[in-house]
Write an enzyme that holds these catalytic residues in place. Sequence first.
Site, PDB file in Angstrom:
ATOM      1  N   ASP A 185       0.831  -1.211   0.000  1.00 18.76           N
ATOM      2  CA  ASP A 185       0.000   0.000   0.000  1.00 18.76           C
ATOM      3  C   ASP A 185       0.869   1.266   0.000  1.00 18.76           C
ATOM      4  O   ASP A 185       0.409   2.344   0.392  1.00 18.76           O
ATOM      5  CB  ASP A 185      -0.977  -0.011   1.173  1.00 18.76           C
ATOM      6  N   CYS A 186       2.109   1.146  -0.438  1.00 16.44           N
ATOM      7  CA  CYS A 186       3.029   2.287  -0.581  1.00 16.44           C
ATOM      8  C   CYS A 186       3.294   3.011   0.738  1.00 16.44           C
ATOM      9  O   CYS A 186       3.675   4.191   0.733  1.00 16.44           O
ATOM     10  CB  CYS A 186       2.509   3.304  -1.603  1.00 16.44           C
ATOM     11  N   SER A 187       3.079   2.311   1.843  1.00 13.46           N
ATOM     12  CA  SER A 187       3.250   3.001   3.124  1.00 13.46           C
ATOM     13  C   SER A 187       4.697   2.947   3.629  1.00 13.46           C
ATOM     14  O   SER A 187       5.069   3.649   4.558  1.00 13.46           O
ATOM     15  CB  SER A 187       2.314   2.400   4.176  1.00 13.46           C
TER      16      SER A 187
END
Lengths: 456, 456
Positions: free
Chosen positions: A84-86
């Site tokens: 989730d690109c976190s």
Amino acid sequence: MENSRKTHHLYVWCLVSSVILNLFFMYKWYEDSQVSWTRRAAAEAEAAAAISCSGHGRAFLDGLILHRGQPPICECHSCYGGPDCSQFFPHCSVNANGGDPLFLEPFWVQHAASSAVVIAGWHRMSYLHADQTQISQVLESHIRKLHDTVGNAVTQGRYILFGVGSTQLLNAAVYALSPYNASSPARVVASIPFYPVYEAQTTLFRSMDFRFEGDASLWKNYSDTNTDIIEFVTSPNNPDGQLNEAVLQGRNVKAIYDRAYYWPHFTAIPAPADEEVMLFTLSKLTGHAGSRFGWAVLKDEATYQRMKSYLQLTVMGVSRETQLRALQLLKVVLQGGKDIFEFGHETMRKRWERLSKTMSMSKRFSVQKIPPQYCTFFHKVREASPAYAWVKCEREEDKDCYAVLQAGNITGRPGGLFFAGDRYVRLSLIRSQDDFDLLILKLNQLVHEEDDRQSM
Amino acid sequence: MENSRKTHHLYVWCLVSSVILNLFFMYKWYEDSQVSWTRRAAAEAEAAAAISCSGHGRAFLDGLILHRGQPPICECHSCYGGPDCSQFFPHCSVNANGGDPLFLEPFWVQHAASSAVVIAGWHRMSYLHADQTQISQVLESHIRKLHDTVGNAVTQGRYILFGVGSTQLLNAAVYALSPYNASSPARVVASIPFYPVYEAQTTLFRSMDFRFEGDASLWKNYSDTNTDIIEFVTSPNNPDGQLNEAVLQGRNVKAIYDRAYYWPHFTAIPAPADEEVMLFTLSKLTGHAGSRFGWAVLKDEATYQRMKSYLQLTVMGVSRETQLRALQLLKVVLQGGKDIFEFGHETMRKRWERLSKTMSMSKRFSVQKIPPQYCTFFHKVREASPAYAWVKCEREEDKDCYAVLQAGNITGRPGGLFFAGDRYVRLSLIRSQDDFDLLILKLNQLVHEEDDRQSM
């Protein structure tokens, strides 16, 4: 009896209310069910849009799917990762290289409803529109209207042509302006520093009719000979944002004005441009670089006809999906009045301010100066807001500026590519906010290191 | 008292029913309101699709609008007119010239729901996908799967590239296969009759590295010299539908196989094609000529790299809207099993049958013969179903066959354009049903006139 009547009234009241509510919901349901065959596509697009990529990336309708039935994956901004690109990778190199105009992406997310477009399966399958052209008349008239509104180009009495990005129009224009079968080919030149594609593309074709010759100023003495010269003028210039004008004049000199950046996002608009050959692109106006849509505004009919036949024979016109989408985007731009330009200008001005502040503390690096100028679109004098920082390494030993920045985890574009030498690097300021924030962070680190060195 | 209780029960019953109905409608409304920002676009697309053009035309989302607030106008098939295309002009010339593959339009109207696509305002604004290419991996894998399913091309271990129609790939391939800086340019040839764009496009570029030389068979004696030769092989051939093979072989001979028509609509598939350079186009597969989407299937990595840099420098990849839509169309094709090919083949076979019947009654005109052949896709021997009729005027005096047909109100494409001489004309069989029906009508009239003349 009195009680029974009260109960009776209560029942009637409840029943009537319920029936009214029923009618309301029925109507709402009916209203929504007006869409039928578009529903699947709509639901799919909304599902892809709803995927959270933590604000550091985005999932697209045609993105990779890891397992059947799963949603498309998140595609993360540089230095971000994870499903989730976190995840943030603090030591990674920030991308300040590419000219991806993602600074406008938030504008389109804000205008989701007005900018979406549905393409039916049978939409414009033909090679030709009803008027036997490959160009949507409606789109063409929107382009003219937009130039009138912004006041950045004269289009009345001018021909307009579409190309696969202004990229394709570069060579179409060179082709059209070159003499046919002359004793010597036209010389294609540009003022240093210039956009590398002029050279790469002109050279690629190895044409008998034109040849790339580099620096325009070296040809000043030839401009009244019989040698045909074609000068690329980029205004505002890529990489340095200056409002360039042609260096060469003369009987056999023709200019191609690349006006890609001549929008209020990036520059004051002192007056409408009115050159013989002007090229524009959707990429730097709405930010849709991936759409590959550009247009030429032309005075001369012969040039128009030659460019038209070039476009016909090389690609048979621009994709109809692209034309339909470009139309919808321009509708939003026009309906919004100054909206997109205020958004674009504010974003770019703030970025330039932050960059300038960092650079002002440095003795190691310098950037180009762009004076404030009166803008006929905003009706005021406005500060610079260029698309790129054109950075110079000032220290004697920093001969390879690209390597200096790379050592500080900043990937720029080497000045050598722009024929300006290795002391220069272009840093892109038009990418996503993540990329820009990270660029400032890394630049600040580099500049702080200077202080440390000085105080040692 | 008894009455009052009955009334009471009735009320309760009504109220409960009404509340249940309320809940039902609420749920339905909620369900439908799952789409939000796509609604405007969906409603607009459905409204345009609902415009009646009497079955003789179509209104498009980006069509001309005569007055503000009005719907887009109908764009009518040739020989039809009026605001709703209901007027028929019996004496007008039928268009049998263009290769618009509108015979597939009804297929997409039938598959409205599955083939529609919503493009969000922020869809793929970047120059690059996440993998730093300009190509949708998902689309590429769908293309491979499709070739596997149809069995018309080997793609395993092959490189795939996208172009702006196969049109753009023609020159990209010529560029990639030409020697660089050789003492003499590569000679580009093709077997007569051939598709005119090979010549027009190769000539347009006036390259130092390649030159168009026309008829392939004239170069048979050169195929083992040091002269580089590039042969265009169109299979099935445009205009005559034959499954051509390369005429030239030799050390310095390279072939570009234009496989645009190598789909079950137009030909039996005897075996998967497996040439070094193969070009395909969406146009003749799904009928979307306006999308400008083609692909190359390549064996050699160096050729792939050269073509890739050509595409990068000339257009920076294919429009992302087009890639998204092509993906959706191929999904429908793949999900449908043999559907689109059965539809395409049936339509084209019937048309060929009708045309052959008319032609069989004529002594003035003849058409090409295509033998029945075993098709590995349909697992049976099948009759011809070519995209074009390649008509010859047999009468001594009918030297200008194009003019003969034109006098009968049929606009074909002159054989001279295909380097075959003026006794030939190409008639397009892949246009709308209206165009085809009208073509048969006019052809029948011409053939009947023969009888009249004979009986005089």
